[in-house]
Scaffold this active site. Structure first.
Site, PDB file in Angstrom:
ATOM      1  N   HIS A   1      19.731 -13.815  -1.644  1.00  0.00           N
ATOM      2  CA  HIS A   1      20.747 -13.027  -2.357  1.00  0.00           C
ATOM      3  C   HIS A   1      22.103 -13.738  -2.305  1.00  0.00           C
ATOM      4  O   HIS A   1      22.780 -13.898  -3.324  1.00  0.00           O
ATOM      5  CB  HIS A   1      20.845 -11.627  -1.731  1.00  0.00           C
ATOM      6  CG  HIS A   1      21.871 -10.745  -2.367  1.00  0.00           C
ATOM      7  ND1 HIS A   1      21.542  -9.677  -3.170  1.00  0.00           N
ATOM      8  CD2 HIS A   1      23.223 -10.769  -2.317  1.00  0.00           C
ATOM      9  CE1 HIS A   1      22.664  -9.092  -3.594  1.00  0.00           C
ATOM     10  NE2 HIS A   1      23.699  -9.734  -3.081  1.00  0.00           N
ATOM     11  N   GLU A   2      22.495 -14.187  -1.108  1.00  0.00           N
ATOM     12  CA  GLU A   2      23.796 -14.865  -0.959  1.00  0.00           C
ATOM     13  C   GLU A   2      23.771 -16.242  -1.628  1.00  0.00           C
ATOM     14  O   GLU A   2      24.758 -16.669  -2.223  1.00  0.00           O
ATOM     15  CB  GLU A   2      24.190 -14.988   0.519  1.00  0.00           C
ATOM     16  CG  GLU A   2      24.370 -13.658   1.237  1.00  0.00           C
ATOM     17  CD  GLU A   2      25.266 -12.662   0.509  1.00  0.00           C
ATOM     18  OE1 GLU A   2      26.231 -13.082  -0.167  1.00  0.00           O
ATOM     19  OE2 GLU A   2      24.996 -11.456   0.600  1.00  0.00           O
TER      20      GLU A   2
ATOM     21  N   CYS B   1      25.006  -4.892  -3.614  1.00  0.00           N
ATOM     22  CA  CYS B   1      25.929  -6.016  -3.498  1.00  0.00           C
ATOM     23  C   CYS B   1      27.345  -5.468  -3.380  1.00  0.00           C
ATOM     24  O   CYS B   1      27.718  -4.547  -4.114  1.00  0.00           O
ATOM     25  CB  CYS B   1      25.791  -6.895  -4.744  1.00  0.00           C
ATOM     26  SG  CYS B   1      26.920  -8.291  -4.781  1.00  0.00           S
TER      27      CYS B   1
ATOM     28  N   HIS C   1      24.612 -16.150  -5.168  1.00  0.00           N
ATOM     29  CA  HIS C   1      26.054 -16.081  -5.438  1.00  0.00           C
ATOM     30  C   HIS C   1      26.679 -17.468  -5.614  1.00  0.00           C
ATOM     31  O   HIS C   1      27.529 -17.656  -6.475  1.00  0.00           O
ATOM     32  CB  HIS C   1      26.785 -15.342  -4.314  1.00  0.00           C
ATOM     33  CG  HIS C   1      26.776 -13.852  -4.459  1.00  0.00           C
ATOM     34  ND1 HIS C   1      27.335 -13.201  -5.534  1.00  0.00           N
ATOM     35  CD2 HIS C   1      26.283 -12.887  -3.649  1.00  0.00           C
ATOM     36  CE1 HIS C   1      27.183 -11.893  -5.381  1.00  0.00           C
ATOM     37  NE2 HIS C   1      26.541 -11.672  -4.252  1.00  0.00           N
TER      38      HIS C   1
END
Length: 196
Positions: free
Chosen positions: A147-148, A105, A151
């Site tokens: 993954h994003e 990341c 966030h």
């Protein structure tokens, strides 16, 4: 414009992003800056919290993965030129048998760990035109999206690893929080905010 990437330990990385509307200030410029920032740091995805904005926005370009000869040629083809902006995204379904992949990341430099995720994801989102669509993605594209997406939910990939592995990387994470790391790209650290 290249924006500084927020480092691990900054509270913005733990906030759940707010939904935005088409009249969000300077949205086109923000998206363009996010792509420029991501490319400058050789990333394949970047979420708004990583540049200090707690909003539901992330950008992806999986093209760098398309050069990986270990991947089947059809997946390489899918990855090449897969560039997309996700606004107000909501994952509605994750399916399949979890598989492991070594993730990193931009906000947590020099830390890479194997993370288990499901291979197929159904997601509702808008592109820049704010027309809501629902699509299904799989493989590495799904993983980058997950993954994003994490966030904008205030979740980091380090939350998904074992407590033993977390203990092993604790010193590295502390160093990032304190700004004791050097990257080729601009970063902003939590400790600097406190005026240390």
């Amino acid at each position: 414009m290249i924006l500084p990437i927020v480092g691990y330990g900054d509270p913005v990385l733990r906030k759940v992003g707010e939904a935005i509307t088409p009249d969000y200030p300077n949205l086109k410029e923000t998206i363009a800056n996010m792509y420029e920032t991501m490319y400058n740091a050789y990333g394949v995805g970047l979420a708004a919290p990583q540049v200090g904005m707690a909003i539901r926005l992330f950008v992806i370009d999986t093209t760098p993965f398309s050069d990986d000869d270990d991947l089947p040629s059809d997946e390489q083809k899918d990855l090449k030129g897969f560039k997309k902006t996700f606004i107000n995204a909501k994952i509605v379904k994750e399916e399949g048998e979890e598989w492991s992949f070594n993730e990193g990341c931009l906000s947590i430099p020099d830390v890479r760990e194997d993370v288990y995720r499901k291979p197929t994801v159904t997601i509702e989102y808008c592109e820049e035109d704010f027309v809501m669509k629902t699509e299904v993605f799989d493989g590495l594209i799904a993983r980058v999206i997950q993954h994003e997406y994490d966030h904008i939910e205030g979740v980091l990939f380090t939350d998904k690893i074992s407590s033993l592995k977390k203990r092993l990387i604790q010193k590295k994470l502390k160093n990032i929080t304190e700004g004791k790391t050097f990257q080729e790209y601009r970063m902003k650290f939590a400790a600097a905010k406190k005026g240390r």
